[in-house]
Design an enzyme around this catalytic site. Structure first.
Site, mmCIF file in Angstrom:
data_model
loop_
_atom_site.group_PDB
_atom_site.id
_atom_site.type_symbol
_atom_site.label_atom_id
_atom_site.label_comp_id
_atom_site.label_asym_id
_atom_site.label_seq_id
_atom_site.Cartn_x
_atom_site.Cartn_y
_atom_site.Cartn_z
ATOM 1 N N HIS A 20 0.859 -1.190 0.000
ATOM 2 C CA HIS A 20 0.000 0.000 0.000
ATOM 3 C C HIS A 20 0.893 1.238 0.000
ATOM 4 O O HIS A 20 1.286 1.742 1.050
ATOM 5 C CB HIS A 20 -0.921 -0.030 1.231
ATOM 6 C CG HIS A 20 -1.889 1.100 1.315
ATOM 7 N ND1 HIS A 20 -3.034 1.044 2.093
ATOM 8 C CD2 HIS A 20 -1.912 2.331 0.745
ATOM 9 C CE1 HIS A 20 -3.713 2.169 1.995
ATOM 10 N NE2 HIS A 20 -3.037 2.982 1.184
ATOM 11 N N HIS A 22 1.138 4.878 -2.494
ATOM 12 C CA HIS A 22 0.698 5.673 -3.655
ATOM 13 C C HIS A 22 1.941 6.311 -4.247
ATOM 14 O O HIS A 22 2.622 7.070 -3.543
ATOM 15 C CB HIS A 22 -0.291 6.754 -3.221
ATOM 16 C CG HIS A 22 -1.507 6.205 -2.537
ATOM 17 N ND1 HIS A 22 -2.694 6.001 -3.194
ATOM 18 C CD2 HIS A 22 -1.702 5.786 -1.255
ATOM 19 C CE1 HIS A 22 -3.578 5.502 -2.343
ATOM 20 N NE2 HIS A 22 -2.999 5.351 -1.159
ATOM 21 N N HIS A 204 -9.668 1.130 -0.772
ATOM 22 C CA HIS A 204 -9.557 1.789 0.528
ATOM 23 C C HIS A 204 -10.945 1.744 1.171
ATOM 24 O O HIS A 204 -11.945 2.112 0.534
ATOM 25 C CB HIS A 204 -9.165 3.253 0.366
ATOM 26 C CG HIS A 204 -7.718 3.485 0.043
ATOM 27 N ND1 HIS A 204 -7.064 2.864 -0.981
ATOM 28 C CD2 HIS A 204 -6.794 4.294 0.636
ATOM 29 C CE1 HIS A 204 -5.806 3.281 -1.012
ATOM 30 N NE2 HIS A 204 -5.612 4.154 -0.051
ATOM 31 N N GLU A 207 -10.962 3.663 6.520
ATOM 32 C CA GLU A 207 -9.852 4.533 6.955
ATOM 33 C C GLU A 207 -10.496 5.633 7.809
ATOM 34 O O GLU A 207 -10.296 5.681 9.005
ATOM 35 C CB GLU A 207 -9.132 5.113 5.728
ATOM 36 C CG GLU A 207 -8.012 6.099 6.067
ATOM 37 C CD GLU A 207 -7.396 6.761 4.830
ATOM 38 O OE1 GLU A 207 -8.002 6.701 3.740
ATOM 39 O OE2 GLU A 207 -6.294 7.356 4.971
ATOM 40 N N ASP A 285 1.857 4.130 2.723
ATOM 41 C CA ASP A 285 0.800 4.974 2.156
ATOM 42 C C ASP A 285 1.378 6.113 1.299
ATOM 43 O O ASP A 285 1.460 5.974 0.078
ATOM 44 C CB ASP A 285 -0.103 5.517 3.279
ATOM 45 C CG ASP A 285 -1.514 5.839 2.808
ATOM 46 O OD1 ASP A 285 -1.849 5.531 1.645
ATOM 47 O OD2 ASP A 285 -2.292 6.394 3.606
ATOM 48 N N ASP A 286 1.742 7.232 1.936
ATOM 49 C CA ASP A 286 2.294 8.397 1.223
ATOM 50 C C ASP A 286 3.517 8.877 1.997
ATOM 51 O O ASP A 286 3.475 9.909 2.691
ATOM 52 C CB ASP A 286 1.235 9.509 1.157
ATOM 53 C CG ASP A 286 -0.021 9.036 0.449
ATOM 54 O OD1 ASP A 286 -0.017 8.940 -0.786
ATOM 55 O OD2 ASP A 286 -1.011 8.715 1.146
HETATM 56 N N1 ADE Z 1 -4.686 8.804 -1.789
HETATM 57 C C1 ADE Z 1 -3.419 8.864 -1.337
HETATM 58 N N2 ADE Z 1 -3.365 8.513 -0.054
HETATM 59 C C2 ADE Z 1 -4.629 8.213 0.339
HETATM 60 C C3 ADE Z 1 -5.219 7.765 1.539
HETATM 61 N N3 ADE Z 1 -4.513 7.570 2.654
HETATM 62 N N4 ADE Z 1 -6.553 7.569 1.555
HETATM 63 C C4 ADE Z 1 -7.286 7.786 0.475
HETATM 64 N N5 ADE Z 1 -6.780 8.193 -0.684
HETATM 65 C C5 ADE Z 1 -5.461 8.407 -0.769
HETATM 66 ZN ZN ZN Z 2 -3.743 4.837 0.674
#
Ligand code: ADE
Ligand code: ZN
Length: 346
Positions: A20, A22, A204, A207, A285-286
Protein backbone atom coordinates in the site's frame (compact mmCIF):
# COMPACT_ATOMS: atom_id res chain seq x y z
CA UNK A 1 9.05 -3.95 26.31
CA UNK A 2 10.74 -1.30 24.14
CA UNK A 3 12.75 -2.55 21.18
CA UNK A 4 16.47 -3.04 21.75
CA UNK A 5 18.77 -1.43 19.14
CA UNK A 6 19.57 -4.96 17.95
CA UNK A 7 15.89 -5.80 17.44
CA UNK A 8 15.32 -2.51 15.59
CA UNK A 9 18.22 -3.41 13.28
CA UNK A 10 16.75 -6.85 12.65
CA UNK A 11 13.32 -5.39 11.79
CA UNK A 12 14.96 -2.99 9.32
CA UNK A 13 17.03 -5.74 7.69
CA UNK A 14 14.12 -8.19 7.45
CA UNK A 15 12.94 -8.94 3.87
CA UNK A 16 9.41 -7.60 3.38
CA UNK A 17 6.79 -6.53 0.86
CA UNK A 18 4.98 -3.22 0.65
CA UNK A 19 1.36 -3.50 -0.53
CA UNK A 20 0.00 0.00 0.00
CA UNK A 21 2.00 2.91 -1.37
CA UNK A 22 0.70 5.67 -3.66
CA UNK A 23 3.47 6.56 -6.06
CA UNK A 24 2.35 10.22 -6.10
CA UNK A 25 2.71 10.13 -2.30
CA UNK A 26 6.42 9.37 -2.60
CA UNK A 27 7.11 12.72 -4.27
CA UNK A 28 9.47 14.49 -1.86
CA UNK A 29 9.30 18.31 -1.65
CA UNK A 30 12.79 18.65 -3.17
CA UNK A 31 11.72 16.63 -6.23
CA UNK A 32 8.44 18.57 -6.47
CA UNK A 33 10.44 21.81 -6.77
CA UNK A 34 12.98 20.30 -9.18
CA UNK A 35 10.20 19.05 -11.49
CA UNK A 36 8.27 22.36 -11.18
CA UNK A 37 11.37 24.19 -12.39
CA UNK A 38 12.05 21.66 -15.17
CA UNK A 39 8.45 21.95 -16.44
CA UNK A 40 7.79 25.64 -15.78
CA UNK A 41 4.98 24.86 -13.32
CA UNK A 42 4.21 27.59 -10.79
CA UNK A 43 3.65 26.32 -7.24
CA UNK A 44 1.68 28.21 -4.57
CA UNK A 45 4.63 27.74 -2.14
CA UNK A 46 7.79 29.90 -2.05
CA UNK A 47 10.22 27.04 -1.37
CA UNK A 48 10.73 23.51 -0.03
CA UNK A 49 10.45 24.67 3.59
CA UNK A 50 7.18 26.51 2.98
CA UNK A 51 5.75 23.41 1.29
CA UNK A 52 6.89 21.15 4.12
CA UNK A 53 5.38 23.57 6.65
CA UNK A 54 2.01 23.06 4.95
CA UNK A 55 2.11 19.35 5.85
CA UNK A 56 0.09 19.91 9.04
CA UNK A 57 -2.96 17.81 8.25
CA UNK A 58 -6.20 17.75 10.19
CA UNK A 59 -7.90 14.92 8.27
CA UNK A 60 -7.76 12.99 4.98
CA UNK A 61 -9.17 15.84 2.84
CA UNK A 62 -6.66 18.41 4.15
CA UNK A 63 -3.90 16.04 3.02
CA UNK A 64 -5.47 15.24 -0.36
CA UNK A 65 -5.70 18.93 -1.30
CA UNK A 66 -1.91 19.31 -0.91
CA UNK A 67 -1.15 15.88 -2.43
CA UNK A 68 -3.02 16.74 -5.64
CA UNK A 69 -1.26 20.15 -5.79
CA UNK A 70 2.12 18.34 -5.48
CA UNK A 71 1.23 15.94 -8.31
CA UNK A 72 0.63 18.89 -10.68
CA UNK A 73 4.38 19.04 -11.45
CA UNK A 74 4.28 15.60 -13.16
CA UNK A 75 4.03 16.08 -16.92
CA UNK A 76 6.43 13.84 -18.86
CA UNK A 77 7.37 10.17 -18.93
CA UNK A 78 10.73 11.14 -17.38
CA UNK A 79 8.93 12.82 -14.46
CA UNK A 80 6.98 9.64 -13.65
CA UNK A 81 10.14 7.58 -14.08
CA UNK A 82 12.24 9.84 -11.81
CA UNK A 83 9.57 9.78 -9.08
CA UNK A 84 9.26 5.98 -9.20
CA UNK A 85 13.04 5.48 -9.34
CA UNK A 86 13.48 7.58 -6.18
CA UNK A 87 10.88 5.49 -4.31
CA UNK A 88 12.48 2.21 -5.38
CA UNK A 89 15.95 3.32 -4.29
CA UNK A 90 14.46 4.12 -0.88
CA UNK A 91 12.55 0.82 -0.86
CA UNK A 92 15.81 -1.07 -1.47
CA UNK A 93 17.31 0.57 1.66
CA UNK A 94 14.34 -0.75 3.66
CA UNK A 95 14.90 -4.29 2.34
CA UNK A 96 11.62 -4.33 0.47
CA UNK A 97 11.79 -7.32 -1.87
CA UNK A 98 8.43 -6.81 -3.57
CA UNK A 99 6.12 -3.80 -3.87
CA UNK A 100 2.59 -3.26 -5.17
CA UNK A 101 2.21 0.37 -6.17
CA UNK A 102 -0.95 2.47 -6.55
CA UNK A 103 -1.23 5.25 -9.08
CA UNK A 104 -4.05 7.73 -9.74
CA UNK A 105 -4.35 8.20 -13.53
CA UNK A 106 -7.32 10.59 -13.30
CA UNK A 107 -5.17 13.10 -11.39
CA UNK A 108 -2.97 13.32 -14.49
CA UNK A 109 -5.35 12.80 -17.41
CA UNK A 110 -7.51 15.66 -16.04
CA UNK A 111 -4.45 17.91 -16.67
CA UNK A 112 -3.98 16.64 -20.22
CA UNK A 113 -1.25 14.07 -19.45
CA UNK A 114 -1.95 10.80 -21.28
CA UNK A 115 -2.30 7.52 -19.42
CA UNK A 116 0.39 6.16 -21.74
CA UNK A 117 2.88 8.77 -20.42
CA UNK A 118 1.99 7.88 -16.82
CA UNK A 119 2.21 4.10 -17.18
CA UNK A 120 5.28 4.03 -19.44
CA UNK A 121 7.21 6.33 -17.11
CA UNK A 122 6.40 4.27 -14.01
CA UNK A 123 7.01 0.95 -15.81
CA UNK A 124 10.46 2.08 -16.98
CA UNK A 125 11.57 2.60 -13.38
CA UNK A 126 9.99 -0.69 -12.24
CA UNK A 127 11.87 -2.67 -14.88
CA UNK A 128 15.11 -0.92 -13.98
CA UNK A 129 14.65 -1.65 -10.24
CA UNK A 130 14.21 -5.34 -10.90
CA UNK A 131 17.75 -5.57 -12.29
CA UNK A 132 19.33 -2.84 -10.19
CA UNK A 133 17.84 -3.65 -6.76
CA UNK A 134 16.26 -7.09 -7.23
CA UNK A 135 12.85 -5.62 -6.29
CA UNK A 136 9.83 -7.14 -8.05
CA UNK A 137 6.68 -5.07 -8.45
CA UNK A 138 3.09 -4.82 -9.62
CA UNK A 139 0.96 -1.77 -10.43
CA UNK A 140 -2.59 -1.11 -9.27
CA UNK A 141 -4.71 1.58 -10.92
CA UNK A 142 -6.85 3.49 -8.42
CA UNK A 143 -10.10 5.17 -9.31
CA UNK A 144 -10.69 8.48 -7.53
CA UNK A 145 -13.86 8.05 -5.49
CA UNK A 146 -14.69 11.80 -5.40
CA UNK A 147 -15.21 11.59 -9.20
CA UNK A 148 -18.10 9.86 -10.95
CA UNK A 149 -18.41 6.19 -11.80
CA UNK A 150 -18.73 7.26 -15.44
CA UNK A 151 -15.27 8.86 -15.24
CA UNK A 152 -13.90 5.64 -13.69
CA UNK A 153 -15.44 3.55 -16.50
CA UNK A 154 -13.84 5.78 -19.13
CA UNK A 155 -10.47 5.59 -17.35
CA UNK A 156 -10.71 1.80 -17.28
CA UNK A 157 -11.29 1.72 -21.05
CA UNK A 158 -8.15 3.80 -21.74
CA UNK A 159 -6.08 1.51 -19.49
CA UNK A 160 -7.25 -1.79 -21.01
CA UNK A 161 -4.28 -2.24 -23.39
CA UNK A 162 -1.88 -2.20 -20.43
CA UNK A 163 -3.53 -4.75 -18.12
CA UNK A 164 -1.67 -8.05 -17.84
CA UNK A 165 -0.07 -7.33 -21.20
CA UNK A 166 3.37 -8.57 -22.05
CA UNK A 167 6.05 -6.63 -20.22
CA UNK A 168 3.55 -4.70 -18.11
CA UNK A 169 3.04 -5.03 -14.40
CA UNK A 170 -0.45 -3.53 -14.24
CA UNK A 171 -2.60 -6.23 -12.69
CA UNK A 172 -5.45 -4.67 -10.74
CA UNK A 173 -7.60 -1.80 -9.61
CA UNK A 174 -8.25 0.02 -6.36
CA UNK A 175 -10.34 2.86 -5.00
CA UNK A 176 -8.89 5.88 -3.19
CA UNK A 177 -9.29 9.61 -2.40
CA UNK A 178 -12.03 11.21 -0.24
CA UNK A 179 -13.79 8.37 1.57
CA UNK A 180 -16.63 9.99 3.54
CA UNK A 181 -19.74 10.37 1.37
CA UNK A 182 -18.30 8.23 -1.43
CA UNK A 183 -19.18 4.62 -0.49
CA UNK A 184 -17.84 1.64 -2.43
CA UNK A 185 -21.34 0.99 -3.87
CA UNK A 186 -20.94 4.20 -5.93
CA UNK A 187 -18.55 2.08 -8.07
CA UNK A 188 -20.50 -1.19 -8.32
CA UNK A 189 -20.61 -1.32 -12.15
CA UNK A 190 -16.99 -0.45 -12.81
CA UNK A 191 -15.73 -3.07 -10.34
CA UNK A 192 -18.13 -5.63 -11.85
CA UNK A 193 -16.47 -4.97 -15.20
CA UNK A 194 -13.00 -5.24 -13.63
CA UNK A 195 -13.87 -8.62 -12.12
CA UNK A 196 -15.18 -9.83 -15.48
CA UNK A 197 -11.80 -8.82 -16.95
CA UNK A 198 -10.03 -10.96 -14.33
CA UNK A 199 -8.30 -8.02 -12.63
CA UNK A 200 -7.13 -8.10 -9.01
CA UNK A 201 -9.41 -6.02 -6.77
CA UNK A 202 -8.65 -3.88 -3.72
CA UNK A 203 -10.21 -0.74 -2.21
CA UNK A 204 -9.56 1.79 0.53
CA UNK A 205 -12.29 1.28 3.12
CA UNK A 206 -12.65 1.94 6.84
CA UNK A 207 -9.85 4.53 6.96
CA UNK A 208 -12.15 7.44 7.88
CA UNK A 209 -15.32 5.75 6.64
CA UNK A 210 -17.50 3.47 8.79
CA UNK A 211 -17.38 -0.36 9.00
CA UNK A 212 -20.38 -0.36 6.59
CA UNK A 213 -17.95 0.72 3.84
CA UNK A 214 -15.75 -2.32 4.58
CA UNK A 215 -18.80 -4.59 4.22
CA UNK A 216 -19.60 -2.91 0.89
CA UNK A 217 -16.02 -3.34 -0.31
CA UNK A 218 -16.22 -7.06 0.54
CA UNK A 219 -19.76 -7.81 -0.64
CA UNK A 220 -20.24 -5.46 -3.59
CA UNK A 221 -16.76 -4.79 -4.97
CA UNK A 222 -15.53 -8.23 -3.82
CA UNK A 223 -12.10 -6.98 -2.80
CA UNK A 224 -9.24 -9.38 -2.13
CA UNK A 225 -7.57 -7.00 0.35
CA UNK A 226 -8.85 -3.99 2.28
CA UNK A 227 -6.65 -0.89 2.26
CA UNK A 228 -6.52 0.54 5.80
CA UNK A 229 -9.65 -1.13 7.23
CA UNK A 230 -8.72 -0.04 10.74
CA UNK A 231 -12.30 0.93 11.64
CA UNK A 232 -13.16 -2.79 11.47
CA UNK A 233 -12.24 -2.77 15.16
CA UNK A 234 -15.68 -1.21 15.82
CA UNK A 235 -17.56 -4.27 14.55
CA UNK A 236 -17.10 -7.65 16.20
CA UNK A 237 -18.80 -9.66 13.42
CA UNK A 238 -16.66 -7.93 10.81
CA UNK A 239 -13.46 -8.77 12.71
CA UNK A 240 -14.48 -12.41 12.82
CA UNK A 241 -15.28 -12.42 9.13
CA UNK A 242 -11.99 -10.76 8.08
CA UNK A 243 -10.04 -13.29 10.15
CA UNK A 244 -12.06 -16.28 8.87
CA UNK A 245 -11.84 -15.24 5.21
CA UNK A 246 -8.17 -14.26 5.56
CA UNK A 247 -8.75 -10.84 3.99
CA UNK A 248 -5.54 -8.88 4.48
CA UNK A 249 -5.61 -5.31 5.79
CA UNK A 250 -2.92 -3.00 4.44
CA UNK A 251 -2.50 -0.80 7.50
CA UNK A 252 -0.50 2.46 7.34
CA UNK A 253 0.37 3.52 10.91
CA UNK A 254 2.17 6.86 10.34
CA UNK A 255 -0.55 7.88 7.86
CA UNK A 256 -3.28 7.10 10.40
CA UNK A 257 -1.61 9.24 13.03
CA UNK A 258 -0.82 12.15 10.67
CA UNK A 259 -4.41 12.16 9.36
CA UNK A 260 -5.83 11.96 12.90
CA UNK A 261 -7.48 8.56 12.52
CA UNK A 262 -5.73 7.90 15.87
CA UNK A 263 -4.65 10.57 18.34
CA UNK A 264 -1.15 9.14 18.64
CA UNK A 265 0.68 5.91 17.87
CA UNK A 266 -0.01 4.59 21.36
CA UNK A 267 -3.72 4.56 20.47
CA UNK A 268 -3.24 2.62 17.21
CA UNK A 269 -5.22 -0.63 17.06
CA UNK A 270 -2.77 -2.51 14.79
CA UNK A 271 -1.63 -4.84 17.56
CA UNK A 272 -5.23 -5.59 18.61
CA UNK A 273 -6.13 -6.45 15.00
CA UNK A 274 -3.10 -8.74 14.77
CA UNK A 275 -4.01 -10.47 18.06
CA UNK A 276 -7.53 -11.03 16.73
CA UNK A 277 -5.98 -13.14 13.97
CA UNK A 278 -6.37 -10.68 11.10
CA UNK A 279 -3.85 -10.75 8.24
CA UNK A 280 -2.41 -7.33 9.05
CA UNK A 281 0.44 -5.79 7.04
CA UNK A 282 2.40 -2.56 7.64
CA UNK A 283 2.75 -0.03 4.81
CA UNK A 284 3.77 3.59 4.22
CA UNK A 285 0.80 4.97 2.16
CA UNK A 286 2.29 8.40 1.22
CA UNK A 287 5.74 8.35 2.83
CA UNK A 288 6.90 11.76 1.56
CA UNK A 289 3.97 13.38 3.36
CA UNK A 290 3.63 11.32 6.53
CA UNK A 291 7.16 11.36 7.91
CA UNK A 292 8.47 7.95 7.03
CA UNK A 293 9.02 5.07 4.63
CA UNK A 294 8.31 1.44 5.44
CA UNK A 295 10.95 0.77 8.10
CA UNK A 296 10.03 4.01 9.86
CA UNK A 297 6.43 2.77 9.98
CA UNK A 298 7.60 -0.52 11.51
CA UNK A 299 9.81 1.19 14.08
CA UNK A 300 7.23 3.83 15.10
CA UNK A 301 4.63 1.07 15.59
CA UNK A 302 6.93 -1.22 17.57
CA UNK A 303 8.20 1.62 19.75
CA UNK A 304 4.65 2.66 20.68
CA UNK A 305 2.91 -0.71 21.04
CA UNK A 306 3.86 -3.71 23.13
CA UNK A 307 4.86 -5.98 20.24
CA UNK A 308 7.42 -8.76 19.91
CA UNK A 309 9.85 -10.01 17.28
CA UNK A 310 7.35 -12.81 16.55
CA UNK A 311 4.90 -10.07 15.57
CA UNK A 312 7.48 -8.51 13.24
CA UNK A 313 8.00 -11.84 11.45
CA UNK A 314 4.23 -12.38 11.25
CA UNK A 315 3.79 -8.94 9.64
CA UNK A 316 6.55 -9.63 7.08
CA UNK A 317 5.13 -13.09 6.34
CA UNK A 318 1.63 -11.57 5.93
CA UNK A 319 3.01 -9.05 3.43
CA UNK A 320 4.31 -11.83 1.17
CA UNK A 321 1.22 -14.03 1.60
CA UNK A 322 -1.18 -11.19 0.75
CA UNK A 323 0.77 -10.12 -2.34
CA UNK A 324 -0.50 -10.71 -5.88
CA UNK A 325 2.54 -12.59 -7.19
CA UNK A 326 2.37 -16.18 -8.40
CA UNK A 327 2.77 -18.95 -5.83
CA UNK A 328 6.32 -19.94 -6.77
CA UNK A 329 7.57 -16.35 -6.39
CA UNK A 330 5.65 -16.05 -3.12
CA UNK A 331 7.18 -19.24 -1.76
CA UNK A 332 10.67 -18.04 -2.72
CA UNK A 333 10.19 -14.83 -0.73
CA UNK A 334 8.71 -16.70 2.23
CA UNK A 335 11.74 -19.04 2.21
CA UNK A 336 14.04 -16.04 2.14
CA UNK A 337 12.27 -14.69 5.22
CA UNK A 338 12.56 -18.08 6.99
CA UNK A 339 16.29 -18.19 6.25
CA UNK A 340 16.70 -14.66 7.54
CA UNK A 341 14.87 -15.63 10.71
CA UNK A 342 17.01 -18.72 11.27
CA UNK A 343 20.19 -16.71 10.72
CA UNK A 344 19.04 -14.01 13.16
CA UNK A 345 17.64 -16.24 15.92
CA UNK A 346 18.95 -15.19 19.32
N1 ADE B 1 -4.69 8.80 -1.79
C1 ADE B 1 -3.42 8.86 -1.34
N2 ADE B 1 -3.37 8.51 -0.05
C2 ADE B 1 -4.63 8.21 0.34
C3 ADE B 1 -5.22 7.77 1.54
N3 ADE B 1 -4.51 7.57 2.65
N4 ADE B 1 -6.55 7.57 1.55
C4 ADE B 1 -7.29 7.79 0.47
N5 ADE B 1 -6.78 8.19 -0.68
C5 ADE B 1 -5.46 8.41 -0.77
ZN1 ZN C 1 -3.74 4.84 0.67
Amino acid sequence: MPLTPEQAKTICAMPKAELHVHIEGTLEPELIFRLAERNGVKLPYANVEALRDAYAFTDLQSFLDIYYAGASVLLTEDDFCDMTRAYLARAAQDNIRHTEIFFDPQTHTARGVSIETVINGIERALAEAETQHGITSRLILCFLRHLSEEDALQTLETALPYFNSHGHRLIGVGLDSSEQGHPPTKFTRVFERCRALGLRIVAHAGEEGPPAYIYEALDTLQVERVDHGVRAIEDEALLERLAREKIALTVCPLSNVRLKVFEDMGQHTLHQLLKRGLAVTINSDDPAYFGGYLNENFLATFHALDMTMDDAYTLAQNSFEASFIIDSEKQALISELAQFRAANAT
